[in-house]
Design an enzyme around this catalytic site. Structure first.
Site, PDB file in Angstrom:
ATOM      1  N   GLY A 104       0.810  -1.211   0.000  1.00 31.30           N
ATOM      2  CA  GLY A 104       0.000   0.000   0.000  1.00 31.30           C
ATOM      3  C   GLY A 104       0.843   1.259   0.000  1.00 31.30           C
ATOM      4  CB  THR A 224       3.975  -0.073   6.993  1.00 29.52           C
ATOM      5  OG1 THR A 224       2.657  -0.262   7.505  1.00 29.52           O
ATOM      6  CG2 THR A 224       4.944  -0.183   8.149  1.00 29.52           C
ATOM      7  CG  ASP A 226      -0.707  -0.674   9.402  1.00 26.67           C
ATOM      8  OD1 ASP A 226      -1.499   0.262   9.188  1.00 26.67           O
ATOM      9  OD2 ASP A 226      -0.878  -1.818   8.966  1.00 26.67           O
ATOM     10  CE1 TYR A 270     -26.075  12.013  15.131  1.00 31.98           C
ATOM     11  CE2 TYR A 270     -25.338  14.249  14.656  1.00 31.98           C
ATOM     12  CZ  TYR A 270     -26.241  13.219  14.474  1.00 31.98           C
ATOM     13  OH  TYR A 270     -27.301  13.394  13.633  1.00 31.98           O
ATOM     14  CG  MET A 277      -6.005   1.523   7.532  1.00 33.50           C
ATOM     15  SD  MET A 277      -4.972   1.611   6.045  1.00 33.50           S
ATOM     16  CE  MET A 277      -6.170   1.112   4.811  1.00 33.50           C
ATOM     17  NE  ARG A 279      -3.488  -8.155   9.094  1.00 37.26           N
ATOM     18  CZ  ARG A 279      -3.095  -9.226   9.807  1.00 37.26           C
ATOM     19  NH1 ARG A 279      -3.962  -9.891  10.519  1.00 37.26           N
ATOM     20  NH2 ARG A 279      -1.840  -9.614   9.799  1.00 37.26           N
ATOM     21  CE1 TYR A 565      -7.442   0.967   1.194  1.00 39.14           C
ATOM     22  CE2 TYR A 565      -9.602   1.409   2.132  1.00 39.14           C
ATOM     23  CZ  TYR A 565      -8.625   0.512   1.716  1.00 39.14           C
ATOM     24  OH  TYR A 565      -8.841  -0.836   1.847  1.00 39.14           O
ATOM     25  N   GLY A 567      -5.401   8.531   4.672  1.00 43.23           N
ATOM     26  CA  GLY A 567      -4.093   8.724   5.303  1.00 43.23           C
ATOM     27  C   GLY A 567      -2.953   8.178   4.463  1.00 43.23           C
TER      28      GLY A 567
END
Length: 695
Positions: A104, A224, A226, A270, A277, A279, A565, A567
Site C-alpha cells: 500500500g 508502512t 501502520d 453524537y 488502520m 490490523r 486510504y 491517510g
C-alpha cells in the site's frame, strides 16, 4: 460589438485558467521544498562501519534459507575522510539502479526515490534509475520506465506512489526470483531497491540471497503507515523507531478527528466512532489519540494483556483455583468499559464524544481470536486435503455454516475431539449474521483475516447500545442538566426551583443535577412529585417538569468513520519528507559501500535531527517463522505497541483526564493541518518524542 465579446470571453477564459491551475500555491511551494540532509551526506565520500555491538537472535530457519546474508552486521554510514583511489572510483562509477514500490502507498515514498536519484546523480550524472511499474508485478513482467529529473521534480514531497504505481505480487517461488534476476541482468542493474513493508522487506531478503552471486545488491526501505516496522536489538537498543508514512497518516487522521471534535462539541448529540488502520498493531490509534486527546482510545495490545482481577480474586477465594477465563477481555466486558465512560460524561451534560478504535481490535479479543484461529485451521486443512479452495467449494454463508455444523457433530473427519465442537457452533451462531460472514471471508494474500472487511465498530457499538438500554431502564444513564439552566426554566415558569429540586434530583445542589434514578418515565415522574407532596394524584404534570424530564433522557446516537486510504494518500509531513529523503540517500550509500540484504534505517530517529545516524540493518536477523495460510513461513516480524514504553505509560496516565467526566471543559487537541515548514511543523511523531524522554 461581436469582436469585443470574443475578446472579453478570451480574457475571462485566460483568467479562469489561471484560477483553475492544476497547482495551488501550496502545492508549488511543496514541490520546491528541500528536505534537510543529515550532515554526513554533505561529505565527498562515505564508507560503512560494522557495529558488532548490536546483536540479534539468529533464527535457525533464517540461517538455513538465507546463508549468504544471515551474518550481515549492522552497518553505520560514516564519513570517509581520506578515501583511496579505489574508493573514489567506486563512488564515481556510473550505476544502474532499479526501484520498486511494494504494498500500500505511504506518504514519503516519492522522496525516497528523490533522495536516491539526487545522490546517484551527484556522484555520476551518467547513472540511471529504472522504476518498475505496478510494483513486483512490473519487475516480473519487465515493465519499467527510466526515472528522469523532470519526473522526480514533479513528485517531490508529494503523497502517493503514482510516479511508478505499486502492487502486491509476492516473490514466493524460486522461479519468480530467477525471472527477476534475469530481468535485472538484462537492464545491467547494479542494485535493486524495494520500498515496502514487512512482507516487502521479506521479499528483499530472499532476493538479496538469490541475487548475491550475480553481484546485484538488494536494499529494503521500511514503509508502512501502520508503524509496525520497528527494530530493537536483543539489548533493546532502538535502531529503527518507525517506518516512513506513519507520522503523515496519523496526522491526517488526527486532523479529521479533530474536526469531528469541533462538530461534536457544537452539535452535542453524537458519539463519533473512528476506526483507523492497524490490523495487528495499534500504533496509529495511540499516536492519533495523543494528537487529539479523544475521550476513548482502545489499544488492542492492552486489551490482549487484560486480566480481570475481580474475577481472579473471586475464584481464588472460592476454591483456590486459577480462573484462566479471567485472562483476556471479552467483547461483553469491553462494551461495559465503554458504557461506563459514556454514562459518566452524560452525567455532566456531555452526551457526545469521540472514540478511536484500531482496525484489528477484534484480533485482540480472546473469544474472537479463538474463532479466527480455529477457522483459519479449518480452511487451511480443507484446502490442503481436498486440493480445493474452501471459499469456492462453499460460496454462501449457509453452506459454510453447514460445513462447520457437520464438523462439530463428527460428520466430517474422524477426530475424537474435533477442533470445531458443538459449543463453538452454538457460540458462533449467536453472533450477528454479518459478523459470522465477516469471520468467514477469504483471507488476504498473506493468509491474514481481513479486518477491514468487517464492520468492527458496528459489532462493538451494537453491544454498547444494548447495554445502554439496560442502564437507561435502570435510571443510571441520564443527561445531567446545568443547574443554572434548571433555575432559569423554573423561574420562567413561575416555579420555585429550590422547592422542587429535592423531589426531582438526586444531587440538587451540584452544578450539574441528575434526575433521580427511579424517575424513568412520566408515570414515575408524577409519582415522585406526588410522594413529595408537590402534586395531587388527580392533577396533570405541569409542562415545565415534563420538559426537564425530557432534557434528562439520554439518547445514544453515533456516527461511524473509517480512516485508512485517505491517510495513505496524504501529502507527507515535514518529518516524513526529511525522513524518507534521507532513507533514499542512505540506500545509495549502502549500495556504494557494497551492502546487500540490508534495510536502510535511521538510528536515533526518535531524537533531534542533528543526532540522526544513517545505517543498514540486516533483514535476515529480523525474520522468524510465522503461520501463514496454515503453514509456517519465514517472514519479517511485526512490531506491536510496547505497553512498557513511555508513550503508552503517558497515555495511560492521562487518558482519564481526556474523558472529562466532570464540570471541566473537554480536553480535545487540534494538531493543525499537515505542512512542511520546519518552523511550524512538529519534528517527530509524539510517540517518538515521548519514548525519547529520559527518566
Amino acid at each position: 460589438m461581436e469582436d469585443n465579446i470574443l475578446k472579453i470571453n478570451a480574457d475571462v477564459r485566460t483568467q479562469a485558467n489561471e484560477i483553475m491551475n492544476e497547482y495551488s500555491g501550496e502545492t508549488l511551494a511543496r514541490k520546491q521544498f528541500s528536505p534537510e540532509k543529515i550532515d554526513i551526506f554533505n561529505a565527498s565520500h562515505t564508507c560503512l562501519e560494522a557495529l558488532e555491538e548490536y546483536r540479534f537472535l539468529k533464527d535457525t530457519e533464517a540461517e538455513r534459507m538465507l546463508p549468504g546474508i544471515i551474518n550481515n552486521p549492522v552497518q553505520q554510514v560514516i564519513i570517509d575522510p581520506d578515501p583511496d583511489d579505489n574508493a573514489k572510483t567506486q563512488f564515481s562509477k556510473p550505476r544502474n539502479i532499479g526501484v520498486v514500490f511494494s504494498g500500500g502507498p505511504a506518504p514519503g515514498g516519492h522522496n525516497v526515490i528523490a533522495g536516491l536519484f539526487d545522490e546517484m546523480k551527484r556522484f555520476n550524472s551518467q547513472s540511471k534509475m529504472f522504476g518498475f511499474i505496478k510494483g513486483p508485478e512490473g519487475l516480473l513482467e519487465n515493465r519499467y520506465i527510466e526515472i528522469t529529473a523532470e519526473l522526480v521534480d514533479y513528485h517531490r514531497n508529494m503523497g502517493g506512489f503514482d510516479m511508478i504505481k505499486t502492487g502486491r505480487t509476492k516473490m514466493d517461488s524460486g522461479s519468480k526470483m530467477e525471472l527477476a534476476l534475469t530481468i535485472c541482468r538484462g537492464l545491467n542493474l547494479d542494485a535493486l531497491v524495494i520500498i515496502g513493508g514487512d512482507d516487502s522487506n521479506t521479499n528483499a531478503a530472499f532476493l538479496a540471497q538469490h541475487f548475491k552471486s550475480s553481484g546485484i545488491k538488494v536494499i529494503g526501505i521500511p514503509k508502512t503507515i501502520d508503524g509496525d516496522i520497528q527494530v530493537k536489538t536483543d539489548e533493546s537498543k532502538v535502531l529503527c523507531a518507525t517506518s516512513f508514512g506513519f507520522h503523515s497518516a496519523a496526522r491526517a487522521f488526527a486532523q479529521n478527528i479533530s474536526n469531528l471534535a469541533n462538530d461534536g462539541s457544537s452539535d452535542i448529540k453524537y458519539w463519533h466512532v473512528c476506526k483507523v488502520m492497524g490490523r495487528v498493531a495499534s500504533h496509529l490509534t495511540l499516536e492519533t489519540a495523543l494528537q487529539t486527546h479523544v475521550n476513548i482510545a482502545l489499544i488492542g495490545e492492552e486489551l490482549a494483556d487484560y486480566v480481570d482481577q475481580e474475577r481472579m480474586a473471586k475464584s481464588l477465594e472460592q476454591g483456590g483455583q486459577v480462573d484462566y477465563n479471567a485472562y483476556g477481555i471479552t467483547l461483553r466486558h469491553l462494551s461495559r468499559v465503554i458504557c461506563d465512560i459514556i454514562v459518566r460524561r452524560a452525567a455532566f451534560g456531555k452526551n457526545y464524544g469521540l472514540m478511536i478504535i484500531p482496525e484489528g481490535i477484534l484480533e485482540f479479543i480472546n473469544e474472537i481470536q479463538v474463532f479466527i484461529t480455529k477457522l483459519n485451521k479449518i480452511i487451511a486443512d480443507y484446502n490442503r486435503i481436498h486440493d480445493l479452495d474452501f471459499h469456492r467449494a462453499f460460496p454462501t454463508l449457509n453452506e459454510k455454516l453447514d460445513y462447520l455444523r457437520r464438523i462439530s457433530q463428527g460428520l466430517v473427519g474422524k477426530d475424537r475431539f474435533p477442533i470445531w465442537n458443538v459449543r463453538d457452533d452454538e457460540l458462533f451462531n449467536q453472533l450477528p449474521g454479518f459478523f459470522r460472514e465477516g469471520l468467514l471471508v477469504e483471507r488476504d494474500l498473506h493468509g491474514n483475516f481481513q479486518f477491514s472487511q468487517v464492520k468492527t465498530e458496528k459489532i462493538i457499538m451494537d453491544m454498547v447500545k444494548e447495554y445502554l438500554d439496560v442502564l437507561r431502564e435502570q435510571g443510571r444513564y441520564k443527561v445531567g442538566i446545568l443547574r443554572d439552566d434548571y433555575v432559569s426554566l423554573m423561574d420562567a415558569a413561575g416555579m420555585d426551583p429550590e422547592l422542587f429540586a429535592p423531589a426531582l434530583f438526586k444531587n440538587p445542589k451540584e452544578k450539574y443535577v441528575l434526575v433521580k434514578p427511579d424517575i424513568i418515565s412520566l408515570k414515575t415522574l408524577k409519582l415522585a412529585l406526588v410522594n413529595a407532596g408537590m402534586l395531587d394524584a388527580e392533577d396533570e404534570i405541569p409542562q415545565i417538569f415534563i420538559n426537564i424530564f425530557r432534557k434528562s433522557q439520554a439518547e445514544f446516537n453515533i456516527q461511524t468513520h473509517f480512516y485508512g486510504y485517505d491517510g495513505r494518500g496524504t501529502d507527507p509531513t515535514y518529518f516524513d519528507c526529511c525522513y524518507a529523503y534521507n532513507l533514499g540517500l542512505t540506500a545509495f550509500h549502502l549500495i556504494a559501500g557494497g551492502a546487500t540484504g540490508q534495510m536502510a534505517a535511521i538510528i536515533n530517529l526518535e531524537k533531534d535531527f542533528h543526532k540522526w545516524q544513517p545505517a543498514g540493518i540486516p533483514i535476515a536477523r529480523l525474520m522468524h517463522l510465522e503461520e501463514r495460510k496454515g503453514r509456517l513461513e519465514l517472514v519479517m516480524e511485526k512490531s506491536i505497541v510496547d505497553l512498557e514504553s513511555n508513550a503508552f505509560k503517558v497515555f495511560k496516565a492521562i487518558r482519564e483526564d481526556w474523558v472529562a467526566a466532570c464540570e471541566c471543559p473537554d480536553r480535545f487537541r487540534n494538531p493543525g493541518a499537515i505542512g512542511f515548514s520546519k518552523e511550524m511543523e512538529e519534528d517527530r511523531p509524539l510517540t517518538l518524542r515521548l519514548n525519547a524522554l529520559q527518566s
